[in-house]
Design a protein around this motif. Structure first.
Motif, PDB file in Angstrom:
ATOM      1  N   ALA A  88       2.622   1.651  -3.346  1.00  0.00           N
ATOM      2  CA  ALA A  88       1.389   2.291  -4.488  1.00  0.00           C
ATOM      3  C   ALA A  88       1.382   3.480  -4.314  1.00  0.00           C
TER       4      ALA A  88
ATOM      5  N   THR B   2       0.736  -1.162  -0.062  1.00  0.00           N
ATOM      6  CA  THR B   2      -0.015  -0.007  -0.173  1.00  0.00           C
ATOM      7  C   THR B   2       0.848   1.224  -0.006  1.00  0.00           C
TER       8      THR B   2
ATOM      9  N   ASP C 230      -1.917   1.369  -8.819  1.00  0.00           N
ATOM     10  CA  ASP C 230      -2.290   0.301  -7.990  1.00  0.00           C
ATOM     11  C   ASP C 230      -1.410  -0.814  -7.512  1.00  0.00           C
ATOM     12  N   GLU C 231      -1.748  -1.488  -6.642  1.00  0.00           N
ATOM     13  CA  GLU C 231      -1.111  -2.379  -5.895  1.00  0.00           C
ATOM     14  C   GLU C 231      -0.431  -3.645  -6.785  1.00  0.00           C
ATOM     15  N   ARG C 232      -1.499  -3.877  -7.737  1.00  0.00           N
ATOM     16  CA  ARG C 232      -1.192  -4.852  -8.866  1.00  0.00           C
ATOM     17  C   ARG C 232      -0.018  -4.406  -9.766  1.00  0.00           C
TER      18      ARG C 232
END
Length: 331
Positions: free
Chosen positions: A27, A24, A33-35
């Motif tokens: 990101a 987190t 985003d985390e992906r």
């Protein structure tokens, strides 16, 4: 918008801190985003950078212990920020001349000629309005050991030389490290003396961490403790004033490290804000500079003590009056 390769390099810089970074947090820092963070980590692994995945509530990613990366090139803004920071730290007395100069030289050696020339032009044309501070930076080993003890709430033992030359060994529960006016301080509970104290780090000759841990006091402000300690230190003269103004107004000429200001309650009847009074206490070795400072405040004041200060203020007022009349007579 930064290109993906730039974000991957930024991720690498963040992981170099040595601590575990949550997905987190990464990101947020990379604005993705985390992906995408996980995909960037995969890119680093493909480049044989040993990124470890840490499981658990506080898990995330970190670099393998002991891994050392080759130096990354600095951007123009980063290089300028680092070199100006070294110059400012040396002038403020927060770093030694030798350490600052050798660090700057190492940074300049890895910069491209174009950027090095532009930075040299900045440093050569830079002028300062204030004088360099006195270099009283602490030993690096002392500062690092004490800062680590503060961060992990560990007791420490220090060898200390007081202002009068007396040497002692003390056991502390350190609360915070504070830089003020070109000097470094540590605020701590001194277990040897059984009281809260403030110590100058340049007078600490050695520091070692002790076993165990402690719970720091709640709501402690180390910076304010240092300022209060400096303002209440024993000096030759104790001065008490009442000044018609707020603490914010008074501190523009008498900073917190010099004076303790207590705003007094307004008298009954709802006095206007312009009639707000404060009690001011100072401890100083000399009084001769205070009349001019009080005059520069341009606020009504009452001298409670000492009488010697009242005499100095009256003498300054007489000199100013004579000077004003002299200019008038010559026109």
């Amino acid at each position: 918008m930064a290109r993906p390769i730039a974000r991957v390099l930024t991720l690498l810089e963040l992981l170099q801190s040595g601590s575990t970074r949550t997905v987190t947090e990464l990101a947020d820092r990379l604005d993705v985003d985390e992906r995408t963070v996980r995909r960037y980590v995969g890119h680093l692994v493909d480049l044989d950078v040993p990124v470890e995945s840490v499981r658990g509530r506080y898990g995330g990613y970190r670099l393998a212990p002991g891994y050392r990366m080759p130096p990354l090139m600095l951007s123009d803004d980063e290089a300028l920020a680092v070199l100006l920071g070294l110059v400012a730290g040396r002038r403020a007395g927060l770093a030694t001349d030798t350490a600052s100069e050798t660090a700057a030289a190492k940074i300049r050696r890895v910069l491209p000629d174009r950027l090095r020339g532009r930075l040299d032009a900045v440093l050569a044309s830079l002028a300062f309005t204030d004088r360099p501070g006195e270099a009283v930076a602490p030993e690096s080993a002392v500062l690092l050991a004490i800062a680590d003890a503060v961060n992990h709430h560990r007791p420490i033992s220090i060898r200390y030389t007081a202002a009068d030359g007396r040497r002692s060994e003390r056991t502390l529960h350190p609360h915070g490290v504070v830089a003020h006016a070109g000097r470094w301080y540590v605020t701590a509970t001194d277990l040897t003396a059984g009281e809260d104290r403030t110590f100058r780090l340049d007078r600490v000759n050695g520091a070692r961490t002790l076993p165990g841990s402690f719970e720091p006091p709640a709501g402690l402000d180390p910076a304010m403790r240092v300022l209060t300690g400096l303002a209440t230190a024993p000096y030759q003269h104790e001065v008490t004033l009442r000044i018609q103004g707020t603490a914010e107004q008074i501190h523009t000429r008498l900073p917190a490290g010099v004076a303790i200001v207590q705003e007094l309650p307004a008298p009954s009847g709802g006095a206007p804000e312009t009639e707000h009074w404060s009690r001011v206490e100072l401890r100083v070795d000399r009084l001769d500079w205070l009349p001019a400072v009080l005059a520069s405040l341009d606020l009504p004041f009452v001298i409670e003590r000492p009488d010697e200060l009242r005499d100095l203020v009256e003498a300054l007022a007489e000199r100013l009056t004579k000077s004003a009349r002299r200019r008038c007579e010559t026109e």
